[in-house]
Write a protein that holds these residues in place. Sequence first.
Motif, PDB file in Angstrom:
ATOM      1  N   GLY A 191       3.331  -1.616  -4.390  1.00 40.83           N
ATOM      2  CA  GLY A 191       2.352  -1.129  -4.210  1.00 40.83           C
ATOM      3  C   GLY A 191       1.881  -0.554  -3.069  1.00 40.83           C
ATOM      4  O   GLY A 191       2.607  -0.533  -1.968  1.00 40.83           O
ATOM      5  N   GLU A 192       0.822   0.332  -2.987  1.00 43.77           N
ATOM      6  CA  GLU A 192       0.216   1.058  -1.643  1.00 43.77           C
ATOM      7  C   GLU A 192      -0.436   0.035  -0.902  1.00 43.77           C
ATOM      8  O   GLU A 192      -1.289  -1.013  -1.538  1.00 43.77           O
ATOM      9  N   ASP A 193      -0.392  -0.067   0.366  1.00 45.30           N
ATOM     10  CA  ASP A 193      -1.108  -1.172   1.138  1.00 45.30           C
ATOM     11  C   ASP A 193      -1.333  -0.332   2.603  1.00 45.30           C
ATOM     12  O   ASP A 193      -0.117  -0.316   3.330  1.00 45.30           O
ATOM     13  N   LEU A 194      -2.176  -0.229   2.966  1.00 43.07           N
ATOM     14  CA  LEU A 194      -2.769   0.428   4.456  1.00 43.07           C
ATOM     15  C   LEU A 194      -1.992   1.650   4.605  1.00 43.07           C
ATOM     16  O   LEU A 194      -1.494   1.853   5.865  1.00 43.07           O
ATOM     17  N   GLY A 195      -1.349   2.619   3.787  1.00 43.38           N
ATOM     18  CA  GLY A 195      -0.794   3.569   3.971  1.00 43.38           C
ATOM     19  C   GLY A 195       0.659   3.501   4.049  1.00 43.38           C
ATOM     20  O   GLY A 195       1.619   4.342   3.856  1.00 43.38           O
ATOM     21  N   PHE A 196       1.121   2.245   3.551  1.00 45.73           N
ATOM     22  CA  PHE A 196       2.612   2.064   3.140  1.00 45.73           C
ATOM     23  C   PHE A 196       2.846   1.736   1.706  1.00 45.73           C
ATOM     24  O   PHE A 196       2.179   1.530   1.104  1.00 45.73           O
ATOM     25  N   THR A 197       3.989   2.016   1.320  1.00 52.35           N
ATOM     26  CA  THR A 197       4.537   1.850   0.039  1.00 52.35           C
ATOM     27  C   THR A 197       5.385   0.605   0.153  1.00 52.35           C
ATOM     28  O   THR A 197       6.493   0.764   0.732  1.00 52.35           O
ATOM     29  N   ARG A 198       4.732  -0.463  -0.404  1.00 50.16           N
ATOM     30  CA  ARG A 198       5.583  -1.814  -0.097  1.00 50.16           C
ATOM     31  C   ARG A 198       6.444  -2.190  -1.525  1.00 50.16           C
ATOM     32  O   ARG A 198       5.839  -2.024  -2.578  1.00 50.16           O
ATOM     33  N   LEU A 199       7.565  -2.507  -1.105  1.00 50.12           N
ATOM     34  CA  LEU A 199       8.487  -2.796  -2.492  1.00 50.12           C
ATOM     35  C   LEU A 199       8.337  -4.548  -2.625  1.00 50.12           C
ATOM     36  O   LEU A 199       8.264  -5.221  -1.985  1.00 50.12           O
ATOM     37  N   ASN A 200       8.215  -4.688  -3.928  1.00 47.35           N
ATOM     38  CA  ASN A 200       8.174  -6.052  -4.351  1.00 47.35           C
ATOM     39  C   ASN A 200       9.243  -6.971  -3.681  1.00 47.35           C
ATOM     40  O   ASN A 200      10.741  -6.593  -4.160  1.00 47.35           O
ATOM     41  N   ALA A 201       9.097  -8.156  -3.275  1.00 49.64           N
ATOM     42  CA  ALA A 201      10.027  -8.950  -2.473  1.00 49.64           C
ATOM     43  C   ALA A 201      11.122  -9.623  -3.381  1.00 49.64           C
ATOM     44  O   ALA A 201      12.426  -9.634  -3.532  1.00 49.64           O
ATOM     45  N   GLU A 202      10.696  -9.945  -4.579  1.00 49.19           N
ATOM     46  CA  GLU A 202      11.291 -10.869  -5.679  1.00 49.19           C
ATOM     47  C   GLU A 202      12.361  -9.806  -6.456  1.00 49.19           C
ATOM     48  O   GLU A 202      13.608 -10.300  -6.406  1.00 49.19           O
TER      49      GLU A 202
END
Length: 471
Positions: free
Chosen positions: A224-235
């Motif tokens: 999801g989006e987070d503070l302007g970043f696109t974060r990939l799911n770790a698991e």
Amino acid sequence: MITPIILAGGSGTRLWPVSRKSFPKQFANLLDGPSLFQRTVDRVMAPGFAEPTVITGEDYRFIAQKQMTEMQATCGALIVEPEGRNTAPAVLTAALVHKDTPDKVLLVVPSDHQITDDRTFRQVIAKAARVAQKGLIVTLGIKPDHPATGFGYLRVEGGNDDALMISQFAEKPDEDTATAMLEEGNWLWNSGMFLFRVDTALRAFEAHAPDLIGPTEAAMALGGEDLGFTRLNAEAYKRCSDISFDHAVMENLQQCAALPLTCGWSDLGSWQALKDIGEPNSQDTVTAGNATAIDCEGSLLKSENPDVKLVGLGLKNIMAVATDDGILIADRSESANVGQVVETLRAEGATQADGFKRCYRPWGYYETLSLGPRFQVKRIMVEPGAKLSLQSHVHRAEHWVVVSGSAKVTVNDDVKLLTENESTYIPLGAVHRLENPGKLPLHLIEVQSGCYLGEDDIIRYEDIYHRAEVA
């Protein structure tokens, strides 16, 4: 328009002690002026290029963002990998991000290489993009000028006026083999730069690395989006194989193309590579930073610390590199093996293996000035408008002294503004926060006292950078 994909997640252990896991070579000041990452971004800020997509690691997201802000650059997306899985998953992620524009041409470039002739680079990229539009994956091959043993090689055969066809991929050769390749004349160094249409890349992954598609799609869907970043799911992302784009895709293609490139390229993958691009004296010795060479032959002397004078006397074929907390002295023949130093230091539990005295954070940085039994003295810099988390400590109390700038300090229910030469006390267990409400960087000295002073003695109650959720 060509969309650059800038890969900025590597750790660069072969350039220890200047490059370390906490602040690797693409962001470090290896050369005078901008970092390699900034030079890469600047290289593609030109007509014919769209805003880049940057792919970096969790530890580097704010560093990449800050360095782009410093050069007034923006990106189309800044994608955060929860952990490095080599280049194949990163390239696939980039292709999936742009899957709605299947005919778009992507340019994949590492962020830690040096190129001195940007004009020629852009000209060759434009030519390669025309080849990629025909449905081929194109790699840029560097014309070799010496029998290098630190690169992979591409054997190329006659193609058409636009590109050569790759007939063989070869791993890093020994010196005799590299010499024979150079004499043969139809080998190029593999630069790790690629161009392709989005749909071409997706078809290649479906044919040759289908096992990567499910985990990567899941990592994107569950991220999801987070503070302007696109974060990939770790698991999901950790289920991707740790494999390079070359091994997963390129070496399995029936047809792929290469364009020769001569643009002052270096991967800067070793201290020998840094010496090669330096300006040697009459005795083939290169000095950089706060270093002096006296009667030294074929050596590299570099000091990163203005307070540490590095002097070489009568050295021959030696690399000596100093920072404020680490010194490397090695024979030039061991340049490619510096990564072993990091492995040894990790086994010893040495903090210098991966980290610096200065530790960068989303809000600025801190560095340890003195550390002893039950006390630690730190220098802290907070960027304008930034704030640390609302937190408390179980094992330590703190004193803060403002050196310059202004500080908004919260201690339990008490909120006050401190300016230069003012101080405050944070009792053990107090819920507190430090903010910089001003327009200039805030510098302060922190004195910690207690039975345990580790960075993990933090209970976070609120954090605008979402580090509590990450942990």
